[in-house]
Design a protein around this motif. Structure first.
Motif, mmCIF file in Angstrom:
data_model
loop_
_atom_site.group_PDB
_atom_site.id
_atom_site.type_symbol
_atom_site.label_atom_id
_atom_site.label_comp_id
_atom_site.label_asym_id
_atom_site.label_seq_id
_atom_site.Cartn_x
_atom_site.Cartn_y
_atom_site.Cartn_z
ATOM 1 N N ASN A 182 0.832 -1.201 0.000
ATOM 2 C CA ASN A 182 0.000 0.000 0.000
ATOM 3 C C ASN A 182 0.871 1.258 0.000
ATOM 4 O OD1 ASN A 182 -2.509 1.168 -0.176
ATOM 5 N ND2 ASN A 182 -2.827 1.221 2.027
ATOM 6 N N ARG A 183 1.993 1.236 0.722
ATOM 7 C CA ARG A 183 2.914 2.372 0.737
ATOM 8 C C ARG A 183 3.457 2.636 -0.667
ATOM 9 N NH1 ARG A 183 7.909 3.353 0.350
ATOM 10 N NH2 ARG A 183 8.599 1.197 0.384
ATOM 11 N N LEU A 184 3.863 1.572 -1.347
ATOM 12 C CA LEU A 184 4.368 1.718 -2.715
ATOM 13 C C LEU A 184 3.259 2.186 -3.655
ATOM 14 C CD1 LEU A 184 6.618 -1.458 -2.839
ATOM 15 C CD2 LEU A 184 7.408 0.919 -3.012
ATOM 16 N N LEU A 221 0.803 6.410 -7.049
ATOM 17 C CA LEU A 221 -0.309 7.307 -7.341
ATOM 18 C C LEU A 221 0.159 8.761 -7.385
ATOM 19 C CD1 LEU A 221 -3.346 7.535 -7.872
ATOM 20 C CD2 LEU A 221 -3.692 7.596 -5.395
ATOM 21 N N GLU A 222 0.982 9.157 -6.437
ATOM 22 C CA GLU A 222 1.522 10.525 -6.416
ATOM 23 C C GLU A 222 2.337 10.806 -7.670
ATOM 24 O OE1 GLU A 222 3.720 11.404 -2.844
ATOM 25 O OE2 GLU A 222 2.101 10.624 -1.585
ATOM 26 N N GLU A 223 3.158 9.851 -8.071
ATOM 27 C CA GLU A 223 3.997 10.039 -9.259
ATOM 28 C C GLU A 223 3.156 10.112 -10.522
ATOM 29 O OE1 GLU A 223 7.804 7.862 -7.205
ATOM 30 O OE2 GLU A 223 6.435 6.684 -8.456
ATOM 31 N N MET A 224 2.100 9.349 -10.567
ATOM 32 C CA MET A 224 1.219 9.398 -11.733
ATOM 33 C C MET A 224 0.518 10.744 -11.813
ATOM 34 S SD MET A 224 -0.373 5.686 -12.228
ATOM 35 C CE MET A 224 -1.154 6.345 -13.652
ATOM 36 N N GLU A 225 0.029 11.215 -10.672
ATOM 37 C CA GLU A 225 -0.681 12.495 -10.653
ATOM 38 C C GLU A 225 0.217 13.658 -11.047
ATOM 39 O OE1 GLU A 225 -2.357 12.577 -6.706
ATOM 40 O OE2 GLU A 225 -4.093 11.378 -7.323
ATOM 41 N N SER A 226 1.510 13.563 -10.712
ATOM 42 C CA SER A 226 2.444 14.635 -11.055
ATOM 43 C C SER A 226 3.066 14.448 -12.442
ATOM 44 C CB SER A 226 3.544 14.736 -9.997
ATOM 45 O OG SER A 226 4.403 13.618 -10.054
ATOM 46 N N THR A 283 8.910 3.130 -9.172
ATOM 47 C CA THR A 283 8.004 2.636 -8.138
ATOM 48 C C THR A 283 7.181 1.449 -8.620
ATOM 49 O OG1 THR A 283 7.921 4.856 -7.203
ATOM 50 C CG2 THR A 283 6.216 3.328 -6.484
ATOM 51 N N LEU A 284 6.753 1.458 -9.874
ATOM 52 C CA LEU A 284 6.037 0.297 -10.405
ATOM 53 C C LEU A 284 6.940 -0.933 -10.333
ATOM 54 C CD1 LEU A 284 3.608 -1.049 -11.732
ATOM 55 C CD2 LEU A 284 4.515 -0.291 -13.963
ATOM 56 N N GLY A 285 8.201 -0.775 -10.715
ATOM 57 C CA GLY A 285 9.155 -1.883 -10.623
ATOM 58 C C GLY A 285 9.321 -2.364 -9.190
ATOM 59 N N ALA A 286 9.397 -1.424 -8.237
ATOM 60 C CA ALA A 286 9.543 -1.792 -6.826
ATOM 61 C C ALA A 286 8.301 -2.518 -6.318
ATOM 62 C CB ALA A 286 9.815 -0.543 -5.990
ATOM 63 N N ASP A 329 -9.816 5.629 -6.981
ATOM 64 C CA ASP A 329 -9.411 6.781 -6.186
ATOM 65 C C ASP A 329 -8.340 6.407 -5.156
ATOM 66 O OD1 ASP A 329 -11.104 8.460 -7.543
ATOM 67 O OD2 ASP A 329 -12.734 8.270 -6.094
ATOM 68 N N ASP A 330 -8.294 5.130 -4.787
ATOM 69 C CA ASP A 330 -7.327 4.645 -3.799
ATOM 70 C C ASP A 330 -6.019 4.178 -4.426
ATOM 71 O OD1 ASP A 330 -9.005 5.058 -1.647
ATOM 72 O OD2 ASP A 330 -9.770 3.028 -1.636
ATOM 73 N N GLY A 331 -5.913 4.192 -5.726
ATOM 74 C CA GLY A 331 -4.727 3.649 -6.389
ATOM 75 C C GLY A 331 -5.013 2.255 -6.908
ATOM 76 N N LEU A 332 -3.982 1.490 -7.127
ATOM 77 C CA LEU A 332 -4.147 0.116 -7.615
ATOM 78 C C LEU A 332 -4.616 -0.811 -6.502
ATOM 79 C CD1 LEU A 332 -0.890 -0.133 -9.757
ATOM 80 C CD2 LEU A 332 -3.228 -0.094 -10.625
ATOM 81 N N ILE A 333 -4.226 -0.478 -5.270
ATOM 82 C CA ILE A 333 -4.556 -1.312 -4.121
ATOM 83 C C ILE A 333 -5.584 -0.586 -3.263
ATOM 84 C CG2 ILE A 333 -3.625 -2.450 -2.074
ATOM 85 C CD1 ILE A 333 -0.912 -2.522 -3.550
ATOM 86 N N PRO A 334 -6.794 -1.103 -3.156
ATOM 87 C CA PRO A 334 -7.807 -0.438 -2.351
ATOM 88 C C PRO A 334 -7.394 -0.323 -0.889
ATOM 89 C CG PRO A 334 -8.757 -2.244 -3.623
ATOM 90 C CD PRO A 334 -7.261 -2.329 -3.749
ATOM 91 N N GLY A 335 -7.789 0.784 -0.275
ATOM 92 C CA GLY A 335 -7.503 0.978 1.149
ATOM 93 C C GLY A 335 -6.404 1.884 1.314
#
Length: 92
Positions: free
Chosen positions: A22-24, A29-34, A43-46, A86-92
């Motif tokens: 969830n942290r990743l 999500l932040e990187e995508m938005e920017s 980050t996707l790789g990580a 809205d939560d990213g790829l991982i809900p929550g």
């Protein structure tokens, strides 16, 4: 939890790993938005590496329902945007 990486297969992960994933996901999500393409790739790789490292791969013939579906490593920003909630790829 069963996680699918598109084009690769499925991994079984303990729920205790959800915090790290969830942290990743939040970072992604932040990187995508920017529009940070370099950060997005890193980050996707990580995120995918964490699933591969922390999870136990399921046999190819296993067809378990996936609780999370993550993009392929070569997925682009636009492709991943379509997968996001809205939560990213991982809900929550």
């Amino acid at each position: 939890m069963i996680v699918r990486i598109m084009g690769e297969g499925q991994w079984k992960l303990a729920d205790s790993h959800f915090v790290e994933l969830n942290r990743l996901d939040d970072e992604l999500l932040e990187e995508m938005e920017s529009g940070d393409e370099e950060g997005f790739r890193r980050t996707l790789g990580a995120l995918l590496d964490a699933v591969r490292l922390l999870g136990e791969p399921l046999p190819d013939e296993a067809l378990e329902p996936s609780e999370l579906i993550l993009p392929a490593p070569d997925a682009g920003l636009d492709e991943v945007r379509e997968m996001l909630s809205d939560d990213g790829l991982i809900p929550g």
